[in-house]
Design an enzyme around this catalytic site. Structure first.
Site, mmCIF file in Angstrom:
data_model
loop_
_atom_site.group_PDB
_atom_site.id
_atom_site.type_symbol
_atom_site.label_atom_id
_atom_site.label_comp_id
_atom_site.label_asym_id
_atom_site.label_seq_id
_atom_site.Cartn_x
_atom_site.Cartn_y
_atom_site.Cartn_z
ATOM 1 N N CYS A 291 -32.928 21.981 -42.034
ATOM 2 C CA CYS A 291 -32.818 22.298 -43.405
ATOM 3 C C CYS A 291 -32.726 21.106 -44.290
ATOM 4 C CB CYS A 291 -31.401 23.022 -43.732
ATOM 5 S SG CYS A 291 -30.041 21.965 -43.206
ATOM 6 N N HIS B 209 -34.619 28.292 -47.427
ATOM 7 C CA HIS B 209 -33.648 27.447 -46.671
ATOM 8 C C HIS B 209 -34.390 27.617 -45.198
ATOM 9 C CE1 HIS B 209 -30.708 30.442 -45.015
ATOM 10 N NE2 HIS B 209 -31.578 30.993 -45.797
ATOM 11 N N HIS C 221 -25.352 22.386 -44.858
ATOM 12 C CA HIS C 221 -26.535 23.236 -44.854
ATOM 13 C C HIS C 221 -26.932 22.883 -46.319
ATOM 14 C CE1 HIS C 221 -29.548 26.139 -43.700
ATOM 15 N NE2 HIS C 221 -29.239 26.774 -44.799
#
Length: 234
Positions: free
Chosen positions: A138, A201, A189
């Site tokens: 990510c 993402h 994240h």
């Protein structure tokens, strides 16, 4: 090739590992032409620090290429084609994010360059430490995409979360970064807003999901809890 304290990636990808062994966790990757300083040598391994983001890790010495301090200190020489005679007879795929790689004219607004770059990774598999379409995580996705907009981000999501200014829900827009937290409240994240209610993402693969002020929803199930939003512009 004379040993120095400076190096440059001359392969399309050079794995960076947590420990000096091939079985160790890959923490990141060098892309072609990225430069680094050499901090330590241990048998057939080098501990390095990347110039572009300060990230440290181990690379195999047989994948290293030494350069002079003069080349390291001069961006024009680092990225000038005259410096890459060693590569003249080689053919390799350059991945997005490598110096020399470009995707759109400079006339295109940086945020559109960033969003366009990020969308090129859709359906790429998730790979911890990865920074290419063959596998990416990510924060690596955000780092590479923002580089296409000439914005250098740190390697990890927790460090990226310290940049820019905080944006409240409802004032966010395309190109803003959303950060997500685990049960302990730590950032784990990051994703990129493509619109106020859609986010790109890397989670299992690079995809676009819906997002609310609660977090990310994939197939009507909540997957990531939103911590905050930040706008990074330079």
């Amino acid at each position: 090739m004379q040993k120095t304290n400076y190096g440059q990636a001359r392969l399309s990808i050079v794995p960076m590992r947590a420990k000096p062994q091939h079985s160790s966790e890959m923490v990141s990757q060098l892309l072609y032409n990225e430069t680094y300083t050499i901090l330590e040598e241990q048998e057939e391994w080098l501990r390095i620090e990347c110039l572009h983001d300060g990230y440290q890790g181990w690379i195999a010495e047989n994948q290293a290429y030494y350069i002079s301090q003069e080349i390291f200190d001069t961006p024009f020489k680092r990225y000038n084609a005259d410096v890459i005679e060693w590569d003249q007879q080689l053919e390799m795929n350059l991945f997005m994010g490598s110096p020399f790689y470009d995707i759109a004219p400079n006339l295109v607004p940086p945020i559109e360059r960033i969003c366009h770059a990020a969308q090129q990774f859709i359906n790429s598999p998730y790979l911890w430490g990865g920074r290419t379409g063959a596998g990416i995580d990510c924060s690596g996705l955000m780092q590479v995409a923002f580089r296409m907009g000439h914005i250098l981000l740190p390697r990890d999501a927790s460090l990226q979360a310290k940049l820019g200014k905080k944006i409240s829900w409802g004032t966010h827009k395309r190109g803003d970064l959303a950060f997500f937290k685990n049960k302990d409240g730590k950032i784990n994240h990051v994703g990129l807003f493509l619109s106020p209610d859609s986010i790109l993402h890397a989670s299992a693969w690079v995809r676009v999901d819906s997002i609310t002020k609660i977090g990310i929803f994939h197939k009507n199930s909540a997957t990531h809890e939103l911590a905050f939003i930040r706008r990074v512009r330079f």
